[in-house]
Design an enzyme around this catalytic site. Sequence first.
Site, PDB file in Angstrom:
ATOM      1  N   GLU A 118       0.835  -1.217   0.000  1.00  0.00           N
ATOM      2  CA  GLU A 118       0.000   0.000   0.000  1.00  0.00           C
ATOM      3  C   GLU A 118       0.863   1.258   0.000  1.00  0.00           C
ATOM      4  OE1 GLU A 118      -2.490  -1.364   3.393  1.00  0.00           O
ATOM      5  OE2 GLU A 118      -4.122  -0.798   2.068  1.00  0.00           O
ATOM      6  N   GLU A 140      -4.545  -9.315   3.174  1.00  0.00           N
ATOM      7  CA  GLU A 140      -5.333  -9.046   4.386  1.00  0.00           C
ATOM      8  C   GLU A 140      -6.561  -9.947   4.518  1.00  0.00           C
ATOM      9  OE1 GLU A 140      -3.831  -6.847   2.566  1.00  0.00           O
ATOM     10  OE2 GLU A 140      -2.949  -5.284   3.825  1.00  0.00           O
TER      11      GLU A 140
END
Length: 711
Positions: A118, A140
């Site tokens: 990210e 995730e």
Amino acid sequence: MSTLNLSVDSDGVALIVIDLIDRPINVFTPEFVNDLSQAVEQILAREDIKGAVLTSGKQGFIAGADLKDLVNAYEQGVSPSDAATRFNRENALFRRIETGGKPFVAALNGQALGGGLELALACHHRVLASHPKALVGLPEVTVGLLAAGGGTQRLPRLIGVEKALPLLLEGTLLKPEQALEVGIIDELVPPFELLEKSRQWVLEHPHPQQPWDIKGFTIAGGSGPLAEHAGRSFTANMAQVRKRTQDNYPAPLAILSAVYEGTQLPFDLAIQVEAKYFAQLLANPVARNLMRTLFINKGRADKLARRPQGIAPLHISRLAVLGAGMMGVGIARVAAAAGIQVVLLDNNLQAAERGKEQIAQALEKDRARRGGSQDAVDAQLARILATEDYSQLSHCELVIEAVFEERTVKAQVIQRAEEHLPASAIFASNTSTLPISGLAELSQRPTQFIGIHFFSPVERMPLVEVILGKETSKATLAHALDFVALLRKTPIVVNDSPGFYTSRIFCSYIDEGMAMLAEGIAPALIENAARMAGLATGPLAVTDEVSLDLQKKVVDQAISDGLSPERQRQHAQPVINRFNTLGRLGRKTGGGFYEFPVGGRKHLWSGLTELYPTRAEQPEVQEVIDRLLYIQALESARCVEEGVITDAMDADLGAILGLGFPGWAGGPLSFIDTLGLAPFVERCKQLASHHPRFQPSAWLIQRAALGKNFY
Ligand code: NAD
């Protein structure tokens, strides 16, 4: 700064080297976010700095969030608004990087996962060093969460919704070439060019903007309900997710919603949508259960948390496997793959050689399918000596017996092996049911006797149950665990009892299935309820796999050993006996509860309902699900009460990795803790009004009254 170093070269290009002290790998921590914020502000403020390259001082870039920190947040009762603000600082930092007006390049020197990717997505350019072990992705979802550092919003904007969704929904990790092909990274370069290429990009692009910050930006392929791919991306994915997860895992649906809503909004609003869905997931016990059992505690078990301290490690270089049957062959195969010399012994040379030949065929099949060198296969086989000669055991540090499940046969091989073994060698049994302390009585060296229980098929099953006999020494346990680690399997450690831990839980499950069948509950309802609960295989299907004659042997042994009525499995016994009389023993005879037509798909046997007529009134699905889950949880609690389980993590890991207990629940003891002990006990009492085996013990009732969780 304790998490990174900042330097500036003579061309005015800053280099940020991320290197968290005291951590083997880089992860996102509050200190790191602080340090990086300060560094970014300095870079943006200083006129002599043109832009920056971010890289890592460790192997790999950043591995993602610190899961312990997220579990603690849940345990401390994180509220949805706390959870949403958790990532505010990080998101503000990422926006500062992308909108500050100076170029930032991510120079990825290996794995960039979760928050690491990210951060890279917030940079204007991503260069990856072509390292064979490098992986990038947003995993995730596998811990019950979503990428909350803008991942669910930047990735679809970068590569299109349709390409991004499968990566987000499955947590797929991409190899360097794949990442380049989908467009997650911009350049793939040899490791020695990584920093120079990144530096060049900074110098050549003084005022970059993220595509989504340029006026008029639209996502490739479109977004929202009118996009051409909307049916595939949202409707079809939603159906598939719900079928796959049976609504037991909230993360994939939250990801779909975050992407659907967020990609129709300006970026800064989209980030808020992402935060809202993340908050719901973090406050949900499923994420806590997945992170705690399958990542944190699995990691602890793999690092041998249960190994007694102060005992020098033992490297097993020569292993003997007694019995070249299904299990012996599997154990010999994985040991040889780990570089261990193996003596594979059976009753006669032919049987031993047949076992080795099976390994040769399996390795060849694997090589043909997955690639790999013939030399590696040959080297692995060359480590295995097939023999009938016990004198070959004279240099072995460890023996594992996997002969027939009969005490007299075990007695014979223990005695013969010990005539030749070095005095220091450990003797291990792979028995599934015979108590280890009883077998140790047959040995001359009970302190060096232990259970090392593998699961079938050995090469695929990650779990090994290590069982302590009454006299097993700490050194024997430590060295048995060293051996399991060498095979890269996950060990749990339990105390002796008939069926140890895993077989007890397994039998409680299949027996409940058989008892329901005998009560007239529709077989399809039993099997589908198991699937809906997320159990790996229905109780009837899995009994067919392990075979009903084996179940009969176990029950008969329990009767002849005079074990308690529960251990004689009285509610399942009539079904087991009936199928043995019919000769329907499961897959191996072509039929059990299921039919196994040659060349066709297995299906429930139509004769089942003649044997056990289906009741006119069927229970609710939830009732069946509860019975299948509660009976295993109750048996796990009993194992704690009896001292078979001394650490909750062993029970939970054993049930998930060895038996296919659902991951969302975190294992049977996490299941109880999540429900709360008192409500669990109450439901057990309700179930016990019809089925007395659900009656919770006085110990459990008292524990519930005290509110004493298993964790
Ligand atoms: P199997 O019948 O496939 O193999 C047993 C092997 O032992 C045969 O090759 C046999 O020739 C050999 N053998 C018998 N007597 C011997 C002797 N006196 N000396 C040397 N070799 C002898 O059995 P299996 O399924 O591999 O099970 C072996 C052990 O592993 C059992 O204790 C079983 O409970 C345990 N176990 C089985 C499973 C499973 O799923 N099958 C799982 C875990 C543990």
